[in-house]
Design a protein around this motif. Structure first.
Motif, PDB file in Angstrom:
ATOM      1  N   ILE A 218       0.834  -1.210   0.000  1.00 19.82           N
ATOM      2  CA  ILE A 218       0.000   0.000   0.000  1.00 19.82           C
ATOM      3  C   ILE A 218       0.870   1.261   0.000  1.00 19.82           C
ATOM      4  O   ILE A 218       0.677   2.171  -0.807  1.00 19.82           O
ATOM      5  N   ALA A 219       1.839   1.310   0.903  1.00 18.49           N
ATOM      6  CA  ALA A 219       2.554   2.569   1.159  1.00 18.49           C
ATOM      7  C   ALA A 219       3.638   2.873   0.131  1.00 18.49           C
ATOM      8  O   ALA A 219       3.896   4.034  -0.172  1.00 18.49           O
ATOM      9  N   LEU A 220       4.254   1.829  -0.420  1.00 16.43           N
ATOM     10  CA  LEU A 220       5.385   2.078  -1.324  1.00 16.43           C
ATOM     11  C   LEU A 220       4.967   2.823  -2.595  1.00 16.43           C
ATOM     12  O   LEU A 220       5.546   3.874  -2.904  1.00 16.43           O
ATOM     13  N   PRO A 221       3.955   2.337  -3.303  1.00 18.55           N
ATOM     14  CA  PRO A 221       3.562   3.092  -4.520  1.00 18.55           C
ATOM     15  C   PRO A 221       3.085   4.499  -4.196  1.00 18.55           C
ATOM     16  O   PRO A 221       3.435   5.448  -4.904  1.00 18.55           O
ATOM     17  N   ILE A 222       2.305   4.634  -3.092  1.00 21.44           N
ATOM     18  CA  ILE A 222       1.804   5.964  -2.741  1.00 21.44           C
ATOM     19  C   ILE A 222       2.977   6.886  -2.395  1.00 21.44           C
ATOM     20  O   ILE A 222       3.066   8.018  -2.878  1.00 21.44           O
ATOM     21  N   GLY A 223       3.892   6.366  -1.568  1.00 23.08           N
ATOM     22  CA  GLY A 223       5.044   7.188  -1.158  1.00 23.08           C
ATOM     23  C   GLY A 223       5.904   7.595  -2.336  1.00 23.08           C
ATOM     24  O   GLY A 223       6.333   8.749  -2.450  1.00 23.08           O
TER      25      GLY A 223
ATOM     26  N   GLY B 237       4.913   7.820  -5.406  1.00 22.48           N
ATOM     27  CA  GLY B 237       4.117   8.787  -6.178  1.00 22.48           C
ATOM     28  C   GLY B 237       4.205  10.180  -5.587  1.00 22.48           C
ATOM     29  O   GLY B 237       4.387  11.162  -6.308  1.00 22.48           O
ATOM     30  N   ILE B 238       4.124  10.262  -4.244  1.00 17.60           N
ATOM     31  CA  ILE B 238       4.215  11.570  -3.579  1.00 17.60           C
ATOM     32  C   ILE B 238       5.602  12.178  -3.800  1.00 17.60           C
ATOM     33  O   ILE B 238       5.737  13.344  -4.153  1.00 17.60           O
ATOM     34  N   GLY B 239       6.625  11.348  -3.619  1.00 18.98           N
ATOM     35  CA  GLY B 239       7.990  11.850  -3.774  1.00 18.98           C
ATOM     36  C   GLY B 239       8.264  12.296  -5.201  1.00 18.98           C
ATOM     37  O   GLY B 239       8.938  13.301  -5.436  1.00 18.98           O
ATOM     38  N   HIS B 240       7.725  11.566  -6.155  1.00 17.50           N
ATOM     39  CA  HIS B 240       7.982  11.885  -7.564  1.00 17.50           C
ATOM     40  C   HIS B 240       7.248  13.161  -7.985  1.00 17.50           C
ATOM     41  O   HIS B 240       7.821  14.027  -8.637  1.00 17.50           O
ATOM     42  N   SER B 241       5.972  13.261  -7.584  1.00 15.34           N
ATOM     43  CA  SER B 241       5.166  14.385  -8.069  1.00 15.34           C
ATOM     44  C   SER B 241       5.266  15.596  -7.153  1.00 15.34           C
ATOM     45  O   SER B 241       4.991  16.717  -7.578  1.00 15.34           O
ATOM     46  N   GLY B 242       5.672  15.371  -5.906  1.00 12.97           N
ATOM     47  CA  GLY B 242       5.713  16.479  -4.955  1.00 12.97           C
ATOM     48  C   GLY B 242       4.326  16.874  -4.478  1.00 12.97           C
ATOM     49  O   GLY B 242       4.169  17.844  -3.749  1.00 12.97           O
ATOM     50  N   ARG B 243       3.321  16.110  -4.885  1.00 12.81           N
ATOM     51  CA  ARG B 243       1.948  16.438  -4.469  1.00 12.81           C
ATOM     52  C   ARG B 243       1.487  15.477  -3.378  1.00 12.81           C
ATOM     53  O   ARG B 243       1.924  14.341  -3.312  1.00 12.81           O
ATOM     54  N   GLY B 244       0.602  15.965  -2.520  1.00 10.70           N
ATOM     55  CA  GLY B 244      -0.035  15.109  -1.525  1.00 10.70           C
ATOM     56  C   GLY B 244       0.807  14.852  -0.297  1.00 10.70           C
ATOM     57  O   GLY B 244       0.481  14.015   0.533  1.00 10.70           O
ATOM     58  N   ARG B 245       1.914  15.599  -0.175  1.00 11.75           N
ATOM     59  CA  ARG B 245       2.800  15.369   0.947  1.00 11.75           C
ATOM     60  C   ARG B 245       2.119  15.734   2.262  1.00 11.75           C
ATOM     61  O   ARG B 245       2.202  14.998   3.255  1.00 11.75           O
ATOM     62  N   GLY B 246       1.423  16.891   2.243  1.00  6.21           N
ATOM     63  CA  GLY B 246       0.732  17.354   3.450  1.00  6.21           C
ATOM     64  C   GLY B 246      -0.302  16.346   3.913  1.00  6.21           C
ATOM     65  O   GLY B 246      -0.360  16.001   5.100  1.00  6.21           O
ATOM     66  N   ALA B 247      -1.077  15.828   2.968  1.00  9.42           N
ATOM     67  CA  ALA B 247      -2.107  14.849   3.306  1.00  9.42           C
ATOM     68  C   ALA B 247      -1.469  13.593   3.881  1.00  9.42           C
ATOM     69  O   ALA B 247      -1.968  13.020   4.860  1.00  9.42           O
ATOM     70  N   ALA B 248      -0.357  13.166   3.289  1.00 10.07           N
ATOM     71  CA  ALA B 248       0.311  11.949   3.750  1.00 10.07           C
ATOM     72  C   ALA B 248       0.803  12.106   5.182  1.00 10.07           C
ATOM     73  O   ALA B 248       0.668  11.200   6.008  1.00 10.07           O
ATOM     74  N   ILE B 249       1.363  13.289   5.476  1.00  9.98           N
ATOM     75  CA  ILE B 249       1.875  13.525   6.827  1.00  9.98           C
ATOM     76  C   ILE B 249       0.722  13.530   7.818  1.00  9.98           C
ATOM     77  O   ILE B 249       0.800  12.933   8.898  1.00  9.98           O
ATOM     78  N   LEU B 250      -0.382  14.186   7.427  1.00  9.02           N
ATOM     79  CA  LEU B 250      -1.560  14.261   8.297  1.00  9.02           C
ATOM     80  C   LEU B 250      -2.077  12.858   8.617  1.00  9.02           C
ATOM     81  O   LEU B 250      -2.257  12.493   9.783  1.00  9.02           O
ATOM     82  N   ILE B 251      -2.269  12.068   7.562  1.00  5.37           N
ATOM     83  CA  ILE B 251      -2.816  10.717   7.752  1.00  5.37           C
ATOM     84  C   ILE B 251      -1.840   9.859   8.567  1.00  5.37           C
ATOM     85  O   ILE B 251      -2.238   9.108   9.456  1.00  5.37           O
ATOM     86  N   SER B 252      -0.545  10.010   8.294  1.00  6.80           N
ATOM     87  CA  SER B 252       0.462   9.262   9.047  1.00  6.80           C
ATOM     88  C   SER B 252       0.387   9.596  10.533  1.00  6.80           C
ATOM     89  O   SER B 252       0.444   8.715  11.383  1.00  6.80           O
ATOM     90  N   ASN B 253       0.250  10.898  10.817  1.00 12.68           N
ATOM     91  CA  ASN B 253       0.209  11.308  12.216  1.00 12.68           C
ATOM     92  C   ASN B 253      -1.031  10.764  12.919  1.00 12.68           C
ATOM     93  O   ASN B 253      -0.951  10.338  14.073  1.00 12.68           O
ATOM     94  N   ILE B 254      -2.148  10.775  12.208  1.00 12.68           N
ATOM     95  CA  ILE B 254      -3.371  10.224  12.796  1.00 12.68           C
ATOM     96  C   ILE B 254      -3.188   8.730  13.056  1.00 12.68           C
ATOM     97  O   ILE B 254      -3.495   8.224  14.138  1.00 12.68           O
TER      98      ILE B 254
ATOM     99  N   TYR C  58       8.587   8.382   0.514  1.00 13.22           N
ATOM    100  CA  TYR C  58       8.615   9.712  -0.100  1.00 13.22           C
ATOM    101  C   TYR C  58       9.868  10.489   0.250  1.00 13.22           C
ATOM    102  O   TYR C  58      10.390  11.232  -0.564  1.00 13.22           O
ATOM    103  N   ALA C  59      10.375  10.259   1.469  1.00 10.70           N
ATOM    104  CA  ALA C  59      11.636  10.928   1.816  1.00 10.70           C
ATOM    105  C   ALA C  59      12.760  10.444   0.906  1.00 10.70           C
ATOM    106  O   ALA C  59      13.600  11.223   0.464  1.00 10.70           O
ATOM    107  N   GLY C  60      12.746   9.147   0.616  1.00  8.26           N
ATOM    108  CA  GLY C  60      13.784   8.583  -0.241  1.00  8.26           C
ATOM    109  C   GLY C  60      13.755   9.182  -1.634  1.00  8.26           C
ATOM    110  O   GLY C  60      14.780   9.633  -2.153  1.00  8.26           O
ATOM    111  N   VAL C  61      12.577   9.219  -2.219  1.00  6.86           N
ATOM    112  CA  VAL C  61      12.478   9.745  -3.585  1.00  6.86           C
ATOM    113  C   VAL C  61      12.759  11.243  -3.597  1.00  6.86           C
ATOM    114  O   VAL C  61      13.424  11.759  -4.493  1.00  6.86           O
ATOM    115  N   GLU C  62      12.272  11.937  -2.554  1.00  6.93           N
ATOM    116  CA  GLU C  62      12.518  13.382  -2.497  1.00  6.93           C
ATOM    117  C   GLU C  62      14.004  13.706  -2.342  1.00  6.93           C
ATOM    118  O   GLU C  62      14.448  14.768  -2.753  1.00  6.93           O
TER     119      GLU C  62
END
Lengths: 246, 300
Positions: free
Chosen positions: A44-49, A51-68, A109-113
């Motif tokens: 689940i997390a690898l493709p999403i992460g 994708g976030i790292g590559h596009s630079g989009r959705g990072r805020g949402a990912a952090i929010l959901i991770s924290n929850i 996402y940190a890795g790709v970023e």
């Protein structure tokens, strides 16, 4: 010290390795379920992460959901899910996957970023498609951090799976639960030692993998570039092999 | 031939990088876009391989509107050399050079053969083929970058300040290398630079840009030096500071030779002056250049 000595003696007692649901059985069960949870979390997390790292989009949402997800009380969530679905593997797996996703996602996402933007820009300017950039540039260069995320994930899952034994699950946590119930502190400590050892062994193995996957050219760059011996040295056989493969 | 037609670029945040820019870049010549930062020179260059798409206007290559060409295909046909080499750190020199041929379906063995041949062309010894970029000097990395840009034998080569990060001696070496290669290969080279000396040295055609991609002056280096279009150009090429004005230094002169120095006090050449007098009005005074500054200055 007596307690620790007792715990190790308990672990080494052949009786605990042969009869019925013995240590090896619980160990395998623990490992298998942990592996399953980690696998699902990675899927689940690898493709999403990435994708976030590559596009630079959705990072805020990912952090929010991770924290929850991190803030959810594992035991409470597990209790609720067991009330809903009944005792079994499903609620345990769901809870552990929820717990395992944040570190994997962060690692991905940190890795790709972390890959140099100029390198990616160059790859694009050369005419690589976005998929080629992800597969041939970003993932190879992000691999050490991706494995780092996997390490954190595995550690988290192996350690937390212990509590599942409170709900009729085998695994190594059974010794904690039984030990507590029977006020058998030797058994309790033995269980804790076994879980810790398993976590450390898996972490150590993944650490070794992490070191191995650092791209050769990057590893060389980290050492002193002005070292004349390194510069004059012939390429290592591995480098030559890689050259032939790709 | 590359043609910009009334091209503008406005970024989503409202920044207008380029406004109403039109230019024809001749084939098989070196055209240098020169200007300070914010002049839009890199943006303009990146429009040629669609790394940037114009907000309005069109860019044509040999009469074809490139917005109709798929970016990935377009880019694989255009060489690109960037500032910090942009080499892939996890691939060897030969693999880096072979990147585009491999993407275009050339077999591994053929791509490697071509990469090795390209190394010869740009003056890299073949023993470096299996090194990684991190093991090379800055100058060597830029040579690999040039080899990679040329690996598919493109008609067009884009060079985005390729030598600005290397030291002056290596830079001068690489600049001469570009001139040598161009004599051999005759590509359409678009070169972006903020260094007017580099522009005058390399450019068959120099385009001086001001803020927002406005063309202030365009022409051969000699033309621009002889007649700066306005104060901006004069300042940019250093004419007003007398940077290119030469004087005779008595202190450094010996015997029948007089040493010419530029405004910075650097000796740039020697003029023969028999008997201590300059041969004023002599149709071709015997002069010898003692530094490459005169080559670069053009009007010296």
């Amino acid at each position: 010290m007596n307690l620790f000595g007792g715990a190790f003696a308990w672990i080494l007692d052949p009786a605990h390795w042969s009869a019925g649901p013995d240590i090896s059985g619980h160990l395998l069960e623990h490992l298998a379920v942990s592996g399953l949870c980690v696998l699902i979390a990675v899927a689940i997390a690898l493709p999403i992460g990435i994708g976030i790292g590559h596009s630079g989009r959705g990072r805020g949402a990912a952090i929010l959901i991770s924290n929850i997800a991190r803030a959810l009380p594992t035991l409470g969530l597990l209790s609720i899910l067991i009330l809903l679905f009944g005792i079994g593997l499903l609620p345990i797996t769901v809870v552990l996957v929820i717990l395992a996703i944040p570190p994997m996602l962060a690692g991905a996402y940190a890795g790709v970023e972390s890959v140099d933007r100029q390198t990616i820009d160059a790859a694009r300017a050369l005419g690589m498609t976005e998929w080629q950039i992800v597969l041939r540039v970003e993932i190879p260069l992000a691999l050490p951090l991706l494995i780092g995320g996997l390490r954190a994930t595995a550690l988290q899952v192996i350690a937390t799976l212990g509590i599942a034994s409170a709900f009729a699950f085998g695994g190594l946590g059974i010794y904690l639960i039984n030990g507590l119930a029977q006020a058998d502190f030797v058994q309790l400590l033995a269980g804790a030692i076994l879980i810790t050892a398993l976590a450390l062994v898996v972490d150590g193995l993944l650490a070794a993998v992490q070191r191995l996957v650092v791209p050769h050219g990057v590893a060389l760059g980290r050492s002193n570039p002005n070292d004349p011996q390194k510069r004059a040295r012939a390429p290592r056989p591995r480098a030559v092999q890689e050259g032939m493969q790709s | 031939m590359i043609e910009f037609r009334e091209v503008s670029k406005t970024y989503p945040d409202g920044t207008r990088a380029v406004e109403d820019f039109s230019l024809v870049i001749p084939a098989r010549r070196i055209t240098v876009l020169v200007g300070s930062s914010g002049s839009g020179k890199t943006t303009l260059m990146r429009m040629i391989n669609r790394m940037v798409d114009p907000s309005s206007g069109t860019v044509e290559i040999d009469g074809r509107d490139i917005s109709k060409i798929e970016p990935v295909r377009l880019r694989r046909g255009i060489g690109y050399v960037m500032q910090n080499s942009g080499l892939l750190p996890h691939r060897t020199v030969a693999e880096n050079i072979a990147t585009v041929p491999r993407l275009s379906g050339v077999s591994r063995a053929d791509a490697r053969k071509r990469a090795l041949a390209m190394m010869d062309t740009v003056g890299l010894v073949r023993t470096l083929a299996d090194r990684y970029p991190s093991q090379l000097s800055g100058g060597q990395q830029q040579r690999v970058g040039v080899a990679r840009g040329l690996a598919i034998d493109p008609n067009i080569l884009l060079m985005d300040e390729p030598f600005s990060a290397v030291d002056p001696i290596v830079r001068a070496e690489l600049q001469q290398e570009v001139l040598r290669l161009q004599k051999e290969l005759a590509k359409t080279i678009v070169f972006v630079s903020h260094d007017i000396d580099e522009a005058f040295l390399l450019g068959d055609e120099v385009v001086v840009l001001e803020q927002g991609g406005r063309i202030v002056q365009q022409g051969a280096p000699e033309q621009i030096l002889a007649e700066p279009a306005n104060d901006f150009v004069a300042t940019f090429i250093g004419a007003d500071r007398g940077k290119r004005r030469l004087t005779i230094s008595d202190a450094a002169s010996r015997g029948d030779d007089r040493v010419l120095v530029d405004a910075g006090g650097y000796p740039v050449g020697v003029i023969a002056a028999p008997g201590g007098r300059l041969a004023v009005g002599h149709p071709s005074p015997k002069s010898r250049s003692i530094s490459n500054k005169t080559d670069q200055a053009g009007d010296a």
